[in-house]
Enzyme design. Structure first.
Site, short mmCIF file in Angstrom:
data_model
loop_
_atom_site.label_atom_id
_atom_site.label_comp_id
_atom_site.label_asym_id
_atom_site.label_seq_id
_atom_site.Cartn_x
_atom_site.Cartn_y
_atom_site.Cartn_z
N TYR A 154 -1.99 -5.10 -1.31
CA TYR A 154 -2.26 -5.25 0.12
C TYR A 154 -3.45 -6.21 0.35
CZ TYR A 154 -3.23 -3.67 4.96
OH TYR A 154 -3.45 -3.61 6.32
N ALA A 156 -4.62 -8.47 -1.71
CA ALA A 156 -4.27 -9.84 -2.11
C ALA A 156 -3.45 -10.53 -1.02
CB ALA A 156 -3.49 -9.82 -3.42
N1 LIG Z 1 -3.83 0.38 11.24
C1 LIG Z 1 -4.81 -0.13 10.50
O1 LIG Z 1 -5.78 0.55 10.15
C2 LIG Z 1 -4.78 -1.59 10.11
C3 LIG Z 1 -5.98 -2.18 9.67
C4 LIG Z 1 -5.97 -3.52 9.29
C5 LIG Z 1 -4.81 -4.24 9.37
N2 LIG Z 1 -3.66 -3.64 9.82
C6 LIG Z 1 -2.45 -4.47 9.89
O2 LIG Z 1 -1.99 -4.48 11.22
C7 LIG Z 1 -0.59 -4.73 11.23
C8 LIG Z 1 0.10 -3.71 12.11
O3 LIG Z 1 -0.06 -2.43 11.55
P1 LIG Z 1 -0.07 -1.08 12.40
O4 LIG Z 1 -1.25 -0.30 11.97
O5 LIG Z 1 0.14 -1.34 13.84
O6 LIG Z 1 1.21 -0.32 11.74
P2 LIG Z 1 2.57 0.23 12.36
O7 LIG Z 1 3.26 0.89 11.23
O8 LIG Z 1 2.27 1.05 13.58
O9 LIG Z 1 3.34 -1.08 12.82
C9 LIG Z 1 3.87 -1.98 11.89
C10 LIG Z 1 5.16 -2.54 12.45
O10 LIG Z 1 5.65 -3.53 11.54
C11 LIG Z 1 7.04 -3.32 11.38
N3 LIG Z 1 7.47 -3.83 10.08
C12 LIG Z 1 7.17 -3.37 8.84
N4 LIG Z 1 7.77 -4.09 7.90
C13 LIG Z 1 8.48 -5.05 8.55
C14 LIG Z 1 9.32 -6.11 8.12
N5 LIG Z 1 9.56 -6.32 6.81
N6 LIG Z 1 9.88 -6.92 9.05
C15 LIG Z 1 9.67 -6.69 10.36
N7 LIG Z 1 8.89 -5.71 10.83
C16 LIG Z 1 8.30 -4.89 9.94
C17 LIG Z 1 7.23 -1.82 11.48
O11 LIG Z 1 8.59 -1.48 11.79
C18 LIG Z 1 6.25 -1.48 12.60
O12 LIG Z 1 6.86 -1.56 13.88
C19 LIG Z 1 -0.13 -4.69 9.77
O13 LIG Z 1 -0.03 -6.01 9.29
C20 LIG Z 1 -1.27 -3.97 9.08
O14 LIG Z 1 -1.37 -4.32 7.72
C21 LIG Z 1 -3.62 -2.33 10.19
#
Ligand SMILES: NC(=O)c1ccc[n+]([C@@H]2O[C@H](COP(=O)([O-])OP(=O)(O)OC[C@H]3O[C@@H](n4cnc5c(N)ncnc54)[C@H](O)[C@@H]3O)[C@@H](O)[C@H]2O)c1
Length: 252
Positions: A154, A156
């Site tokens: 993740y 990376a």
């Molecule tokens: N929540 C946190 O603490 C956090 C912190 C830093 C970064 N992020 C990043 O923020 C972004 C959103 O995460 P979130 O927390 O809202 O999670 P989430 O699980 O609520 O939302 C992620 C969404 O991405 C979709 N998804 C997953 N794989 C997919 C694919 N291969 N193709 C299309 N859609 C896909 C899922 O269906 C979901 O709707 C991610 O990139 C995550 O790495 C989250």
């Protein structure tokens, strides 16, 4: 409304941070396409966007699949017009120490976050070049800046997004297009529960993070949506190749 007349694509817009970004960009005037694996969730968010008076399209895609992205972007272009704003948000979380990590876990993590960012950006960049205006915002993570336990794949991938952002900003800056990344700290979204850690461990982790965070809370999707709305706006035109890190003051 600063984004009036603009078309935005938000990957991962069916849930969490992506959903918050869709609703915020729509509130600021943009029409929004939601590209997500979860079609039912994407359709629900599209309905929320339309209830606010904007146009919306929901497409089921795996961002790691180049031809699915090209097909979906062509449909969005047909229904909403050329794309001005891309938010690369789709992602998954998974905690696994390197010693236990298998090749498929590594490949999938890199494919979704890094190849997905390439696929989606590649599919929309010509629209932005033609318009001499565009905004690419990709969601990285504090794990891409400082690493995280059980997160080598993740971290990376998220660090790769930062390199992608900085290089593309140099290419596209002269063409009126800005490219930035957001590196959130811990945000309360479903991703935390999907990571398959035991509930007790999740609760302990959140408590520890809150205790170490200067503002004494975890983030909400709206915190990230606000940063994204700024980066997508005209006001941010001198802002490119940057990593904005809404993290409550806790960097790793
Ligand atoms: N929540 C946190 O603490 C956090 C912190 C830093 C970064 N992020 C990043 O923020 C972004 C959103 O995460 P979130 O927390 O809202 O999670 P989430 O699980 O609520 O939302 C992620 C969404 O991405 C979709 N998804 C997953 N794989 C997919 C694919 N291969 N193709 C299309 N859609 C896909 C899922 O269906 C979901 O709707 C991610 O990139 C995550 O790495 C989250």
């Amino acid at each position: 409304m600063s984004l009036s007349g603009k078309t935005a694509i938000v990957t991962g817009g069916a849930s969490g941070i992506g959903r918050g970004i869709c609703l915020r960009l729509a509130r600021d005037g943009a029409n929004v396409a939601i590209l997500d694996l979860d079609l039912a969730g994407a359709e629900k968010v599209a309905a929320e966007v339309m209830a606010g008076g904007r146009k919306a399209v929901a497409c089921q895609v795996d961002v790691a699949n180049r031809s699915q992205i090209d097909t979906a972007v062509a449909r969005v272009r047909q229904e909403l017009g050329p794309i001005h704003i891309l938010v690369n948000d789709a992602g998954i979380g998974e905690f696994v120490p390197l010693a236990q990590m298998n090749e498929a876990q590594w490949d999938r993590m890199i494919a979704i976050h890094l190849k997905g960012t390439f696929n989606c950006t590649k599919a929309v960049v010509q629209d932005m070049i033609d318009a001499k205006w565009g905004r690419v915002v990709s969601i990285s993570s504090v794990a891409g800046l400082g690493g995280g336990m059980g997160l080598v794949h993740y971290s990376a991938a998220k660090a790769g997004i930062i390199g992608f952002t900085k290089a593309l900003a140099q290419e596209l800056g002269p063409l009126g297009i800005t490219v930035n990344a957001i590196a959130p700290g811990l945000i309360d979204t479903p991703i935390i529960r999907k990571s398959q850690l035991p509930e007790e461990q999740i609760r302990g982790w959140i408590e520890t993070v809150v205790g170490r965070t200067p503002v004494r809370r975890v983030g909400a999707p709206d915190d990230i949506a606000a940063a994204c709305a700024y980066l997508a706006s005209e006001d941010a035109s001198f802002f490119t190749g940057q990593v904005m890190s809404p993290n409550g003051g806790l960097y790793t």
